[in-house]
Motif scaffolding. Sequence first.
Motif: not given
Length: 549
Positions: A27, A42-43, A54, A58, A84
């Motif tokens: 991330t 981004l979480d 995570t 994403g 992600d």
Amino acid sequence: MPAWAVAAGHTYNVNVGVLGHVDSGKTSLVAALSTTLSTAALDKHPQSRERGITLDLGFSSFMVPAPPQIQAAGYSHVQFTLVDCPGHASLIRTIIGGAQIIDLMVLVVDASKGIQTQTAECIVIGEVAAADMVVALNKIDQFPAEKQERYCRKAQKLVAATLTATKFAGCPIVPVAARPGAGGAPVSGGEADAAPIGVQQLVNTLLQRVQLRQPTTAGNGSGRAAATEPFLFFIDHCFAIKGQGTVMTGTVMRGSVRVGDPIELPELRVQKKVKSMQMFRQPIQVCSRGDRLGICVTQLDAKQVERGLACTPGTVPTFEAAVAAVEKIRFYSGEVRSRSKMHITVGHVTAFDSSRDYLYQDFLYGLEGRPAASGVPAAGQHPADHQQQRQQQDDGQEGQLQAVHHGVQWAYLRFSQPVTAAADSLIIGSKLDADLHTSTCRLAFYGRICCLVDPSDQRRLRRLLPVYKPKQREGAIERIEADGCTAVCRGMFQKETDLALFTGMRVVAAPGGQEGRIEGGFGKSGKFKVHFRKRTGSGPCWDRKRSSR
């Protein structure tokens, strides 16, 4: 904003999966690369921030000028859509679902730890789902400055040695530090403590690896999208916007759709018209294969759609069983037997394969030859296309994919619940209930659905997949005739056996493997004659002292 951020133009979209072991800095690397963030980047999930890892897919992107090979196809820019993926072992379902939408993979490896358990599983997923890979050797800032270059070279060699056994042998390994000085801490607000190291080199490497999809489709409203394929859209998030409607974000897997076209949500069995579409906040009128976008419809409860499919109406079926052409993943150390329970992932859906049908449950059949170079059977391949009967292995090894690589096999799969998916979908079989703390690979096989079947139609199943069990009898050569090629044998048949039923069948002599054919009976005691093929040259075709079975 990174130096490579540019304005949007006629753009070619590439979906890049970012995979790696938990805490390898995926991330942070996505944050260092991205210029545009989706609602799920981004979480942003509260539990992700609470746990510091995570938990869901994403999505974000950045755009750069197109390299020469892409400019030649008429594109001015390349948009990299970053997917992600979680790195924790318990989230493997989410990782597999995310991997099925990617074109290119970035494997993030902690430079100080090297290849870890989930790193290895990510490599396996990449072999199945990705055409190419680039390794980001992250956190090189943790090496002492005076020894950093030497330590980086050593880490690169170790990773490269691991990859020699995979299809990614020789792929680029780029040293980076996505968030220098952070010590691998979770991203907070997307800001790094210091300027990233090596990220521009990573972007340049990605550009060098970009290839046009086959068949080529255009994106971003060019009007040149292929009209022959039905539209298929993988939905990964869904949310409501007050006064606008419901937005489904995802990736176009094939075909094209325009604003105003009808689409179907096959799992809900409802149809909606496309009200509007956006690609990273830019309105578009038409989308094509590979595009990452949001589709807005009206009068749809967002709570009904978490992950799923949207498609051209009537093109995606719901089914309970299928025949697939599959191949064992060579890193899986277990056995895949008939009547065994496996997790089967189709798109974002994972279901148990739990059939108990007599004779046809999960039998695996050897195929002649191999399919395309990727190993994944081509769409439309069908068992009925092969006239030779498939062999089912004997008891104890029935339908077993052993450690020896057998190539592609036919598999009959019956699911514990109805599955809604394209009729030629990629599938991945796994044992997700295995112990997370072991270093064994849980991914067992992969392949592609070839045809859908009704599990209650046993007659069609028998026509589709003719099966027989090989049987073996052993006997002995009693004597060799004067021609040196005909043997009188005994010990395989009773005297009352009708040897006409066995005339022409193959016989193999041991040792030596000399092949022959049964010519018929010899006398009335069950003895029989076998004719062995002549050897090249002038000598006899058989050594009189050998035995046969």
